[in-house]
Scaffold this active site. Structure first.
Site, PDB file in Angstrom:
ATOM      1  N   HIS A 225       0.722  -1.207  -0.032  1.00 54.08           N
ATOM      2  CA  HIS A 225       0.066  -0.103  -0.037  1.00 54.08           C
ATOM      3  C   HIS A 225       0.939   1.233   0.135  1.00 54.08           C
ATOM      4  CE1 HIS A 225      -3.309   2.605   1.212  1.00 54.08           C
ATOM      5  NE2 HIS A 225      -2.423   3.192   1.805  1.00 54.08           N
ATOM      6  N   GLU A 226       1.844   1.110   0.835  1.00 52.07           N
ATOM      7  CA  GLU A 226       2.759   2.381   0.957  1.00 52.07           C
ATOM      8  C   GLU A 226       3.466   2.496  -0.407  1.00 52.07           C
ATOM      9  OE1 GLU A 226       2.492   4.430   3.252  1.00 52.07           O
ATOM     10  OE2 GLU A 226       0.971   3.365   4.483  1.00 52.07           O
TER      11      GLU A 226
ATOM     12  N   HIS B  41       1.625   4.503  -2.840  1.00 51.26           N
ATOM     13  CA  HIS B  41       1.773   6.098  -2.981  1.00 51.26           C
ATOM     14  C   HIS B  41       3.203   6.487  -3.712  1.00 51.26           C
ATOM     15  CE1 HIS B  41      -1.285   6.745  -0.390  1.00 51.26           C
ATOM     16  NE2 HIS B  41      -0.783   6.004   0.821  1.00 51.26           N
TER      17      HIS B  41
END
Length: 222
Positions: A94-95, A98
């Protein structure tokens, strides 16, 4: 009515935080099929997307994971960096989502980044401006509207954060499956973990929006 809404939001926030913590602890016991750690998952996802300028580093705390575009780092918390679980893989991916957004110029992320200095300034003074506006409503009637405008900036930031977080999770789930890190058994687990994380942002945005409407209603009544 406003108090009912605020109490409901507070209760929902506590429930979501509790469920997120519970899910993370539960899914932290489920190993990834290939035995990769959160840090290894992050590094692989970055390489697979051609991103070589972002470093993966450890950070203290629980669920304090974040991507910093200024320092070009993905900081993974203690329970994610070295953990070889599906939960750690989901959070790490998920990170990285970004970082992929940043590399590909994802619009909502660019908008959120542009708002960071404004929101940082507004957050530091908004409560004082609103308080002064309420106290001096008869002397300086426009002061409370200045406070509302500042608070509206933070609300806008919360709303823009929603598509940014949801898109990052979508990218993470898709890549985890494509890379073979999750399979038919573990993919729903990773999806559920990120779903509860997304709920925290949804509740925060609703709470901020409700508070904004409260201040607007208060100013109009005064």
């Amino acid at each position: 009515m406003y108090w009912i809404i605020f109490i409901s939001i507070m209760v929902l926030s506590l429930i979501v935080q509790s469920m997120l913590q519970s899910r993370f602890e539960k899914y932290s016991q489920v190993p990834t099929a290939n035995g990769m750690s959160g840090a290894e998952v992050a590094e692989k996802m970055l390489r697979d997307h051609g991103i070589h300028s972002v470093k993966v580093v450890p950070t203290n705390g629980t669920l304090t994971d974040h991507f910093n575009p200024q320092t070009r780092t993905i900081a993974l918390s203690e329970g994610v960096y070295s953990s070889r679980s599906v939960a750690a893989a989901a959070v790490a991916a998920h990170e990285c989502g970004h970082a992929v957004q940043d590399a590909y110029g994802y619009g909502p992320l660019k908008m959120r980044s542009a708002l960071v200095p404004v929101v940082s300034f507004a957050s530091n003074i908004v409560q004082w401006v609103l308080l002064a506006g309420i106290i001096f409503i008869n002397t300086f009637p426009n002061l409370i509207w200045i406070g509302i405008a500042l608070f509206a900036c933070t609300t806008l930031f919360s709303l823009i954060t929603l598509p940014v977080e949801i898109n990052a999770s979508s990218r993470a789930i898709s890549w985890l499956s494509h890379a073979g890190i999750t399979d038919a058994r573990t993919r729903p687990i990773a999806t559920d973990a990120l779903k509860w994380a997304a709920y925290t942002y949804i509740i925060a945005a609703i709470g901020s929006l409700a508070t904004l409407f409260y201040y607007i209603g208060l100013a109009r009544r005064r």
